[in-house]
Design a protein around this motif. Structure first.
Motif, PDB file in Angstrom:
ATOM      1  N   GLY A 124       0.916  -1.211  -0.006  1.00 16.32           N
ATOM      2  CA  GLY A 124       0.091  -0.024   0.143  1.00 16.32           C
ATOM      3  C   GLY A 124       0.753   1.391  -0.057  1.00 16.32           C
ATOM      4  N   GLN A 125       1.891   1.166   0.716  1.00 11.27           N
ATOM      5  CA  GLN A 125       2.953   2.283   0.688  1.00 11.27           C
ATOM      6  C   GLN A 125       3.903   2.610  -0.285  1.00 11.27           C
ATOM      7  OE1 GLN A 125       5.175   1.187   4.302  1.00 11.27           O
ATOM      8  NE2 GLN A 125       3.777   2.051   5.743  1.00 11.27           N
ATOM      9  N   GLY A 126       3.586   1.634  -1.342  1.00 15.31           N
ATOM     10  CA  GLY A 126       4.246   1.903  -2.352  1.00 15.31           C
ATOM     11  C   GLY A 126       5.777   0.757  -2.313  1.00 15.31           C
ATOM     12  N   ALA A 127       6.261   0.608  -1.265  1.00 14.20           N
ATOM     13  CA  ALA A 127       7.511   0.189  -0.866  1.00 14.20           C
ATOM     14  C   ALA A 127       7.399  -1.279  -1.698  1.00 14.20           C
ATOM     15  CB  ALA A 127       7.674   0.001   0.386  1.00 14.20           C
ATOM     16  N   ARG A 128       8.239  -1.733  -2.356  1.00 13.06           N
ATOM     17  CA  ARG A 128       8.342  -3.052  -2.945  1.00 13.06           C
ATOM     18  C   ARG A 128       9.581  -3.714  -2.364  1.00 13.06           C
ATOM     19  NH1 ARG A 128       3.795  -2.668  -6.831  1.00 13.06           N
ATOM     20  NH2 ARG A 128       2.391  -1.608  -5.511  1.00 13.06           N
ATOM     21  N   PRO A 129       9.523  -4.309  -1.471  1.00 17.01           N
ATOM     22  CA  PRO A 129      10.999  -5.105  -1.159  1.00 17.01           C
ATOM     23  C   PRO A 129      11.201  -6.099  -1.999  1.00 17.01           C
ATOM     24  CG  PRO A 129       9.287  -5.282   0.566  1.00 17.01           C
ATOM     25  CD  PRO A 129       8.809  -4.236  -0.326  1.00 17.01           C
ATOM     26  N   ASP A 130      12.301  -6.498  -2.368  1.00 20.59           N
ATOM     27  CA  ASP A 130      12.388  -7.953  -3.039  1.00 20.59           C
ATOM     28  C   ASP A 130      12.994  -8.949  -2.001  1.00 20.59           C
ATOM     29  OD1 ASP A 130      15.158  -6.957  -2.801  1.00 20.59           O
ATOM     30  OD2 ASP A 130      15.483  -6.743  -4.770  1.00 20.59           O
ATOM     31  N   GLY A 131      13.199  -8.531  -0.739  1.00 18.61           N
ATOM     32  CA  GLY A 131      13.516  -9.503   0.181  1.00 18.61           C
ATOM     33  C   GLY A 131      13.018  -9.307   1.577  1.00 18.61           C
ATOM     34  N   ILE A 132      12.430 -10.352   1.958  1.00 16.73           N
ATOM     35  CA  ILE A 132      11.480  -9.820   3.608  1.00 16.73           C
ATOM     36  C   ILE A 132      12.081 -11.187   4.302  1.00 16.73           C
ATOM     37  CG2 ILE A 132       9.476  -9.732   4.616  1.00 16.73           C
ATOM     38  CD1 ILE A 132       7.985  -9.011   1.994  1.00 16.73           C
ATOM     39  N   PHE A 133      12.686 -10.638   5.392  1.00 11.33           N
ATOM     40  CA  PHE A 133      13.025 -11.359   6.677  1.00 11.33           C
ATOM     41  C   PHE A 133      11.864 -11.351   7.724  1.00 11.33           C
ATOM     42  CE2 PHE A 133      15.741 -11.147  10.937  1.00 11.33           C
ATOM     43  CZ  PHE A 133      15.384 -12.737  10.848  1.00 11.33           C
ATOM     44  N   CYS A 134      11.386 -12.494   7.987  1.00  9.99           N
ATOM     45  CA  CYS A 134      10.208 -12.505   9.027  1.00  9.99           C
ATOM     46  C   CYS A 134      10.632 -13.140  10.264  1.00  9.99           C
ATOM     47  CB  CYS A 134       9.096 -13.375   8.336  1.00  9.99           C
ATOM     48  SG  CYS A 134       8.508 -12.939   6.707  1.00  9.99           S
ATOM     49  N   GLY A 135       9.977 -12.623  11.294  1.00  8.93           N
ATOM     50  CA  GLY A 135      10.277 -12.787  12.682  1.00  8.93           C
ATOM     51  C   GLY A 135       9.790 -14.169  13.062  1.00  8.93           C
ATOM     52  N   SER A 136       9.034 -14.967  12.306  1.00  7.00           N
ATOM     53  CA  SER A 136       8.677 -16.134  12.646  1.00  7.00           C
ATOM     54  C   SER A 136       8.124 -16.834  11.265  1.00  7.00           C
ATOM     55  CB  SER A 136       7.507 -16.076  13.829  1.00  7.00           C
ATOM     56  OG  SER A 136       6.230 -15.924  13.152  1.00  7.00           O
ATOM     57  N   ASP A 137       8.102 -18.026  11.730  1.00 10.71           N
ATOM     58  CA  ASP A 137       7.514 -18.900  10.391  1.00 10.71           C
ATOM     59  C   ASP A 137       6.197 -18.585  10.108  1.00 10.71           C
ATOM     60  OD1 ASP A 137      10.084 -20.146   9.766  1.00 10.71           O
ATOM     61  OD2 ASP A 137       9.664 -21.633  10.645  1.00 10.71           O
ATOM     62  N   GLN A 138       5.477 -18.593  11.121  1.00  8.65           N
ATOM     63  CA  GLN A 138       3.995 -18.146  10.951  1.00  8.65           C
ATOM     64  C   GLN A 138       3.910 -16.816  10.338  1.00  8.65           C
ATOM     65  OE1 GLN A 138       3.116 -19.113  15.274  1.00  8.65           O
ATOM     66  NE2 GLN A 138       1.218 -19.480  14.288  1.00  8.65           N
ATOM     67  N   ILE A 139       4.649 -15.718  10.527  1.00  6.92           N
ATOM     68  CA  ILE A 139       4.510 -14.274   9.984  1.00  6.92           C
ATOM     69  C   ILE A 139       4.897 -14.614   8.446  1.00  6.92           C
ATOM     70  CG2 ILE A 139       5.716 -12.235   9.840  1.00  6.92           C
ATOM     71  CD1 ILE A 139       5.875 -12.104  12.579  1.00  6.92           C
ATOM     72  N   ALA A 140       5.954 -15.500   8.286  1.00  2.55           N
ATOM     73  CA  ALA A 140       6.565 -15.715   6.834  1.00  2.55           C
ATOM     74  C   ALA A 140       5.322 -16.546   6.146  1.00  2.55           C
ATOM     75  CB  ALA A 140       7.897 -16.620   6.972  1.00  2.55           C
ATOM     76  N   ARG A 141       4.613 -17.301   6.809  1.00  2.00           N
ATOM     77  CA  ARG A 141       3.694 -17.816   6.183  1.00  2.00           C
ATOM     78  C   ARG A 141       2.700 -16.957   5.572  1.00  2.00           C
ATOM     79  NH1 ARG A 141       0.332 -23.370   6.150  1.00  2.00           N
ATOM     80  NH2 ARG A 141      -0.871 -22.879   4.314  1.00  2.00           N
ATOM     81  N   GLY A 142       2.079 -16.138   6.406  1.00  2.00           N
ATOM     82  CA  GLY A 142       1.174 -15.043   6.217  1.00  2.00           C
ATOM     83  C   GLY A 142       1.810 -14.197   5.056  1.00  2.00           C
ATOM     84  N   VAL A 143       2.964 -13.862   4.988  1.00  2.00           N
ATOM     85  CA  VAL A 143       3.619 -12.833   4.155  1.00  2.00           C
ATOM     86  C   VAL A 143       3.515 -13.591   2.679  1.00  2.00           C
ATOM     87  CG1 VAL A 143       5.679 -12.429   3.142  1.00  2.00           C
ATOM     88  CG2 VAL A 143       4.828 -11.586   5.562  1.00  2.00           C
ATOM     89  N   VAL A 144       3.894 -14.916   2.616  1.00  2.00           N
ATOM     90  CA  VAL A 144       3.664 -15.678   1.511  1.00  2.00           C
ATOM     91  C   VAL A 144       2.483 -15.959   0.678  1.00  2.00           C
ATOM     92  CG1 VAL A 144       4.350 -18.052   0.238  1.00  2.00           C
ATOM     93  CG2 VAL A 144       5.950 -17.015   1.830  1.00  2.00           C
ATOM     94  N   ASP A 145       1.681 -16.161   1.703  1.00  2.00           N
ATOM     95  CA  ASP A 145       0.054 -16.360   1.316  1.00  2.00           C
ATOM     96  C   ASP A 145      -0.488 -15.121   0.648  1.00  2.00           C
ATOM     97  OD1 ASP A 145       0.015 -19.005   1.763  1.00  2.00           O
ATOM     98  OD2 ASP A 145      -0.994 -18.689   3.758  1.00  2.00           O
ATOM     99  N   ALA A 146      -0.061 -13.935   1.195  1.00  2.00           N
ATOM    100  CA  ALA A 146      -0.391 -12.421   0.837  1.00  2.00           C
ATOM    101  C   ALA A 146       0.085 -12.324  -0.703  1.00  2.00           C
ATOM    102  CB  ALA A 146      -0.210 -11.381   1.810  1.00  2.00           C
ATOM    103  N   LEU A 147       1.268 -12.523  -0.607  1.00  2.00           N
ATOM    104  CA  LEU A 147       2.067 -12.288  -1.793  1.00  2.00           C
ATOM    105  C   LEU A 147       1.542 -13.170  -2.865  1.00  2.00           C
ATOM    106  CD1 LEU A 147       5.813 -12.006  -0.724  1.00  2.00           C
ATOM    107  CD2 LEU A 147       4.341 -10.126  -1.413  1.00  2.00           C
ATOM    108  N   ARG A 148       1.234 -14.228  -2.808  1.00  2.00           N
ATOM    109  CA  ARG A 148       0.652 -15.234  -3.643  1.00  2.00           C
ATOM    110  C   ARG A 148      -0.711 -14.543  -4.234  1.00  2.00           C
ATOM    111  NH1 ARG A 148       1.204 -20.019  -1.830  1.00  2.00           N
ATOM    112  NH2 ARG A 148      -0.561 -19.771  -0.505  1.00  2.00           N
ATOM    113  N   GLU A 149      -1.527 -14.240  -3.096  1.00  2.00           N
ATOM    114  CA  GLU A 149      -2.738 -13.465  -3.661  1.00  2.00           C
ATOM    115  C   GLU A 149      -2.486 -11.924  -4.469  1.00  2.00           C
ATOM    116  OE1 GLU A 149      -4.748 -13.032   0.241  1.00  2.00           O
ATOM    117  OE2 GLU A 149      -4.574 -15.473   0.580  1.00  2.00           O
ATOM    118  N   ARG A 150      -1.485 -11.672  -4.380  1.00  2.00           N
ATOM    119  CA  ARG A 150      -1.171 -10.430  -5.074  1.00  2.00           C
ATOM    120  C   ARG A 150      -0.710 -10.663  -6.345  1.00  2.00           C
ATOM    121  NH1 ARG A 150      -1.464  -5.437  -2.272  1.00  2.00           N
ATOM    122  NH2 ARG A 150      -2.363  -5.578  -0.159  1.00  2.00           N
ATOM    123  N   GLY A 151      -0.154 -12.037  -6.629  1.00  2.00           N
ATOM    124  CA  GLY A 151       0.175 -12.469  -7.869  1.00  2.00           C
ATOM    125  C   GLY A 151       1.720 -12.203  -7.771  1.00  2.00           C
ATOM    126  N   VAL A 152       2.276 -11.875  -6.594  1.00  2.00           N
ATOM    127  CA  VAL A 152       3.575 -11.687  -6.785  1.00  2.00           C
ATOM    128  C   VAL A 152       4.136 -13.042  -6.498  1.00  2.00           C
ATOM    129  CG1 VAL A 152       5.550 -10.516  -5.230  1.00  2.00           C
ATOM    130  CG2 VAL A 152       3.211  -9.396  -5.359  1.00  2.00           C
TER     131      VAL A 152
END
Lengths: 363, 363
Positions: B258-286
């Motif tokens: 939303g902020q227009g920031a488009r990181p190309d690498g994300i370090f997540c604080g837990s696997d659960q967070i990472a999973r949410g991140v991955v799912d959200a990215l997939r949903e956005r077609g990333v």
DNA sequence: CGACTCGCCGGAAACGTTTACGACGCTACC
DNA sequence: GGTAGCGTCGTAAACGTTTCCGGCGAGTCG
């Protein structure tokens, strides 16, 4: 009443041979635990009487008994479990052996077990034996050396047995939530009842085209649940066996939808499978719970709550299984006669959002 | 050498007062354990000598020592841990107290602990105290009654302390993977090193726009990891604090994109967070890992492996923490001087598919 | 008033180790 | 050949309970 270490000096009045000697033991640096003999001396009775007074055994004036008890309380006496064990040949200890490395099933069981036993002063000696028989034997031997009064065996899932032969172990064994010999005392969740609960719930919500996606057919639990599912949903209702994974839940939806079967209610054999199912449905644009209701199994809250929508699921009551295992092993230790064979404890349904509706019409 | 219950008759040769008496004890029904006195009799030495021979203490002919040992082996002698404890004032037992009801962190720790100690004949007494101080106190008291030589405290996550004050406990305490008093011996994963490992890995893959999505800032672990992340990724790299959930990972992607920031690498604080991140990215077609590389934290294999794609993640080595806790508590029990204060054990990176590429250029 | 009974309590032996201390036999030396 | 000294091993006292069994007081009945 909780025990606190004596930080002050304690006056011991020892009356022996008629003459009374008052001595003082300084315990500023090394706090000595109060022994039974200290209590006895302070209450002016013999050690034997003190022991009987505190244990409720033997015969004596109620007044004497109360006096000893009061003194014991006042002094903060706590019996030395080692001495007690050595003397009474009972260690007041049970062993818990598991092969569930993740702890997902084991920890709730252990928690229930230890809570069921702590009030009797029994503690739980635990060890995790992977699948190495030698290490397993070493852990078991260590427990036996420690004179554990009984053993509880648990595992990561029904049907995976531990690499141990417990037939010759000279103490009672209770199997909880793991594969057990035919004539052993064992305890599992009532899979059939749990499956009926789930399936009834779905049909109570008006879902008429039900399917069941579950784990491998080799697992007794999977077979039992499938049979119960068909009892309610009808013999023709589809049952898909795969493994216990999210990926399988995902794949199963592909298969069902590919076949043109469009169930409106899916009962899943685990929360992980359910999660895969829900995700697959969302990806296909199928609304959960609008179009399809989903019920999971396990109530693994970390999965069930993270699913969108959160899963309605069957809780096996692992804590309850642990508590019951505690009751049983205690009964066995005390020589009570416990009928061998499997016991099944009822499951309950935890309602979240993956089914929609509210309570079924029948209430 | 594993112990088996004697199923045969055993000849005891008792030599007493110069005359030697041979007696036989029938143990068809109730197998009596071999006692030290049995060994002594069979080896024709005194109980004291037998004890010293087996413990490697005292002085005697090497021949005598060997003879006693051989006899003990032959008879399958295993010392009674209760008697030994009573006499030596050491129970060869340590307590493990946790408040991690799910067992996700605790069971690996307990497994490492018990494996580190079983070879010294030390076993682990375990109990799970929810957050009830009274129950906690009761469990602790039961352990103290049992004369545990040391205590290991562990928890569900750093920063949630147990409802117990262990300051006055008269035995060594080691904190493993839980909040600890300032000057206590404590053990955690090296969060900074783990975070650097993850961030280095991402930049080694050529990812230049890094972000960090992690848990609440109140958690020391989250702060430390964030600082280490910024050390590598630069002070301007975005760090998003939320809770430790999948939902937060999901939401964080919404915020970043939303902020227009488009990181190309994300370090997540837990696997659960990472999973949410991955799912959200997939949903956005990333595409993960095509467009964005993800690293998780915890190596909770059940989550990391179920994510699509499976997560590259930081493993905290919980088993190693347990083993080290065992080493430390043993050292403390034996009176060794262990410097108080926190200790941090290195993490390692487990590479799966969520980062793409292979090893970074530097190797 | 004495003997028997009964109830309360204490003495002491377990339980199976560890360990301080002392006895005894051997070598070696004077 | 006696003795000092050393090295081996045994005797016995812990450790803190439980429990068997017996003593002793008081009460009761003959």
């Amino acid at each position: 009443m909780s025990f606190h270490w004596p930080l002050t000096r304690i006056e011991k009045t020892v009356s022996h041979n008629g003459k009374s000697v008052s001595q003082e033991c300084a315990m500023a640096s090394a706090p000595t635990r109060i022994r039974l003999s200290d209590v006895a001396a302070a209450a002016e009775v013999s050690v034997a009487t003190a022991s009987k007074a505190l244990n409720g055994t033997g015969r004596m004036t109620e007044e004497t008994r109360r006096r000893v008890r009061d003194v014991a309380d006042a002094l903060g006496f706590r019996p030395n479990a080692m001495a007690r064990a050595l003397s009474s040949q009972r260690s007041l200890t049970v062993g818990l052996i598991t092969n569930d490395s993740y702890g997902r099933f084991t920890l709730p069981v252990m928690s229930g077990l230890s809570n069921a036993l702590v009030d009797d002063g029994i503690s739980v000696l635990m060890s995790n034996v992977e699948d190495d028989p030698v290490a397993a034997r070493r852990h078991l031997d260590t427990m036996l050396d420690r004179q554990v009064d009984g053993l509880v065996v648990t595992g990561r899932r029904i049907d995976t047995a531990l690499p141990l032969d417990l037939a010759e172990v000279p103490i009672p064994v209770v199997y909880a939530f793991t594969a057990a010999p035919e004539n052993a005392v064992s305890l599992t969740a009532d899979d059939a009842q749990g499956a009926r609960l789930a399936t009834d719930w779905l049909s109570g919500l008006g879902r008429g085209r039900l399917a069941h996606v579950t784990g491998p057919e080799e697992f007794a639990a999977a077979r039992i649940r499938a049979a119960a599912f068909r009892d309610v949903a009808g013999p023709g209702a589809p049952v898909l066996h795969g493994d216990w994974s999210e990926a399988w839940g995902h794949a199963a939806i592909g298969r069902l939808w590919g076949q043109g079967a469009r169930p409106d209610g899916i009962f899943c054999g685990s929360d992980q499978i359910a999660r895969g199912v829900v995700d697959a449905l969302r990806e296909r644009g199928v609304d959960v719970p609008g179009d399809v209701s989903i019920v999971g199994f396990d109530n693994w809250s970390i999965v069930a709550a993270a699913t969108r929508p959160p899963l309605t699921t069957v809780d096996m009551g692992l804590g309850g299984i642990g508590r019951e295992a505690g009751r049983l092993v205690r009964a066995l230790i005390e020589g009570g006669d416990v009928a061998p064979g499997p016991r099944r404890l009822p499951c309950r349904l935890v309602v979240r959002d993956s089914c929609g509706g509210s309570a079924p019409a029948a209430g």
